[in-house]
Design a protein around this motif. Structure first.
Motif, PDB file in Angstrom:
ATOM      1  N   ARG A   1      -7.689   8.944   3.790  1.00  0.00           N
ATOM      2  CA  ARG A   1      -6.002   9.327   4.511  1.00  0.00           C
ATOM      3  C   ARG A   1      -6.825  10.684   5.403  1.00  0.00           C
ATOM      4  O   ARG A   1      -5.822  10.821   6.590  1.00  0.00           O
TER       5      ARG A   1
ATOM      6  N   SER B   1       0.083   4.270  -3.422  1.00  0.00           N
ATOM      7  CA  SER B   1      -1.432   4.897  -2.704  1.00  0.00           C
ATOM      8  C   SER B   1      -1.768   5.499  -3.546  1.00  0.00           C
ATOM      9  O   SER B   1      -2.717   6.269  -3.535  1.00  0.00           O
TER      10      SER B   1
ATOM     11  N   ILE C   1       1.398  -0.793   0.068  1.00  0.00           N
ATOM     12  CA  ILE C   1      -0.007  -0.088  -0.032  1.00  0.00           C
ATOM     13  C   ILE C   1       0.992   1.303  -0.259  1.00  0.00           C
ATOM     14  O   ILE C   1       0.862   2.396  -0.152  1.00  0.00           O
ATOM     15  N   GLU C   2       1.641   1.059   0.848  1.00  0.00           N
ATOM     16  CA  GLU C   2       2.719   2.476   0.907  1.00  0.00           C
ATOM     17  C   GLU C   2       3.115   3.412  -0.173  1.00  0.00           C
ATOM     18  O   GLU C   2       3.086   3.922  -0.786  1.00  0.00           O
TER      19      GLU C   2
ATOM     20  N   PRO D   1      -2.572  11.164  13.047  1.00  0.00           N
ATOM     21  CA  PRO D   1      -2.957  11.097  12.073  1.00  0.00           C
ATOM     22  C   PRO D   1      -2.873   9.396  11.828  1.00  0.00           C
ATOM     23  O   PRO D   1      -2.211   8.896  12.844  1.00  0.00           O
ATOM     24  N   LEU D   2      -3.561   9.013  10.653  1.00  0.00           N
ATOM     25  CA  LEU D   2      -2.990   7.660  10.999  1.00  0.00           C
ATOM     26  C   LEU D   2      -3.473   7.258   9.015  1.00  0.00           C
ATOM     27  O   LEU D   2      -4.013   8.033   8.373  1.00  0.00           O
ATOM     28  N   ALA D   3      -2.278   6.625   9.088  1.00  0.00           N
ATOM     29  CA  ALA D   3      -1.870   6.227   7.995  1.00  0.00           C
ATOM     30  C   ALA D   3      -2.552   5.278   7.163  1.00  0.00           C
ATOM     31  O   ALA D   3      -3.409   4.568   7.622  1.00  0.00           O
ATOM     32  N   LEU D   4      -2.886   5.813   5.733  1.00  0.00           N
ATOM     33  CA  LEU D   4      -4.067   4.448   4.933  1.00  0.00           C
ATOM     34  C   LEU D   4      -3.888   3.595   5.256  1.00  0.00           C
ATOM     35  O   LEU D   4      -4.153   2.536   5.256  1.00  0.00           O
ATOM     36  N   GLN D   5      -1.799   2.870   5.014  1.00  0.00           N
ATOM     37  CA  GLN D   5      -1.718   1.385   5.340  1.00  0.00           C
ATOM     38  C   GLN D   5      -1.954   0.500   6.974  1.00  0.00           C
ATOM     39  O   GLN D   5      -2.652   0.107   7.002  1.00  0.00           O
TER      40      GLN D   5
END
Lengths: 122, 294
Positions: free
Chosen positions: B219, B195, B191-192, B276-280
């Motif tokens: 995101r 994305s 993902i990282e 924040p919370l990363a997409l991953q």
């Protein structure tokens, strides 16, 4: 370069604004096209387009039909005045709070700021 | 060219195993879509149904408004590239595989295919079976890109590719998406790395669609709320909590859903830290088998 912890369009806008504030991008200078920017940074073109559109809406960039996007001549002043509005809440207040938490007297803080602003080395 | 994809209550069963369960979504087309899921989550099953390789057990699947299975009119417009290409072609030369691919697609661009062959340094005279894992992946990628089908799907197509080749793939994919806009679906769990290429993201877990949204929305959608355990609990009450961690009196809760300025101010006032919370991370927490989902 760009991360996944916040919307990328906002990160792109922040970066272009920073370039305008430092003078790396000057008034009436053309910025990279959406597609070039997307290819260069490996970002979805729709994401880049959203960032550029936001910068146009905010008066930082302007469009010349069929040519591209340019930096508004008044962009540096627009950005500076916008940042001035949030400067005290974003920068000064947390600094004062931290100074008080670790026991730095307000007088020392004021002293330091005065010296810094006058360019005097302590 | 935009091809709308409509999936309604799709299910797919292999004997006793349910691979897809009540999956519904609409893709308006003309974008790059990311299909995320852990191993065995149903990604390949979903792509196989969209490509007409498998018949749905229940529900409907329409591409460009028409059913897909056994419908050559639709399947000729669709190209699915699987991991390292199809094993059946192992005794054939690379050049012949490309020629066959060109017969299958009227949208095939042979000039572009030749450019890609050069870009990925693919030996045309070698047998496909003699190619390395990575080169076989590259062959699949070339077929997917050069087919220029209105719906092109890459199922974990980066497998075996080294980092420079993966970046070549991403660059080629973006260049294609800009010069020949079409619907592209990329399945991955890297993902990282990819994305940023996606405009929309779908997340599958155990055969179910757990999320479908714009990548940019996602995101902004996750937050980690950290602070005194009781204050955290009070703050996250009513929010969708994806996971929790606890160390002594400190607790960190991963929540899903954008927090507005009022809620953020509320968190600050309660002495909570909002990260924040990363997409991953969002993906990991949404698809964790033992995760706390409420």
């Amino acid at each position: 370069m760009f991360d996944d912890r916040s919307p990328i369009y906002r990160q792109i806008a922040d970066r272009i604004e920073a370039d305008v504030l430092t003078g790396a991008l000057r008034g009436d200078e053309q910025v990279m096209s959406t597609n070039k920017y997307a290819a260069f940074h490996r970002i979805n073109p729709a994401t880049v387009a959203k960032a550029f559109q936001q910068l146009v809406d905010d008066g930082v960039l302007y469009k010349k039909r069929g040519i591209g996007m340019f930096v508004s001549p008044e962009a540096p002043e627009t950005l500076r005045s916008r940042r001035r509005k949030t400067f005290f809440t974003d920068v000064v207040d947390p600094m004062v709070a931290q100074a008080l938490a670790i026991g730095v007297p307000v007088a020392d803080l004021i002293d330091r700021i005065t010296h810094q602003a006058n360019g005097e080395v302590r | 060219m935009t091809t709308i994809i409509e999936v309604d209550r799709l299910s797919l069963r292999y004997n006793e195993v349910t691979a897809l369960d009540d999956v519904s979504f609409t893709l308006t087309g003309g974008k790059i879509y990311g299909l995320l899921g852990r191993n065995g989550s149903g990604k390949t099953s979903l792509l196989s149904v969209l490509a007409g390789y498998r018949k749905e057990s229940g529900g409907t699947v329409r591409v460009g408004g028409r059913p897909v299975f056994d419908n050559a009119e639709v399947t000729s417009q669709v190209c699915l590239v699987r991991g390292t290409g199809d094993a059946a072609s192992s005794g054939i030369k690379v050049a012949d595989v490309l020629t066959f691919a060109s017969y299958l697609r009227e949208s095939w661009d042979s000039t572009y295919a030749a450019e890609l062959v050069e870009m990925f340094s693919l030996p045309l005279n070698k047998n496909v079976g003699a190619l390395s894992h990575g080169r076989r992946s590259a062959l699949g990628i070339i077929i997917g890109l050069a087919s220029r089908t209105p719906l092109t799907m890459f199922d974990e197509s980066y497998l075996g590719l080294d980092a420079p080749s993966r970046y070549k793939f991403y660059d080629a994919l973006l260049a294609e998406a800009m010069s020949q806009p079409r619907t592209m679906i990329i399945s991955t769990h890297l993902i990282e790395e990819v994305s940023a290429l996606f405009e929309e993201v779908l997340i599958l877990d155990e055969g179910r669609l757990v999320l479908h949204d714009e990548a940019e929305t996602l995101r902004a959608a996750g937050s980690a709320v950290t602070g005194d355990a009781e204050s955290v609990d009070r703050f996250v009450a009513g929010l969708r909590v994806l996971g929790e961690k606890r160390l002594g009196r400190t607790k960190s809760a991963m929540v899903y859903g954008e927090l507005d300025e009022d809620r953020r101010a509320e968190a600050r006032a309660a002495g909570l830290d909002l990260g924040p919370l990363a997409l991953q991370d969002l993906f990991v927490h949404l698809t964790e088998p033992t995760g706390d989902r409420s």
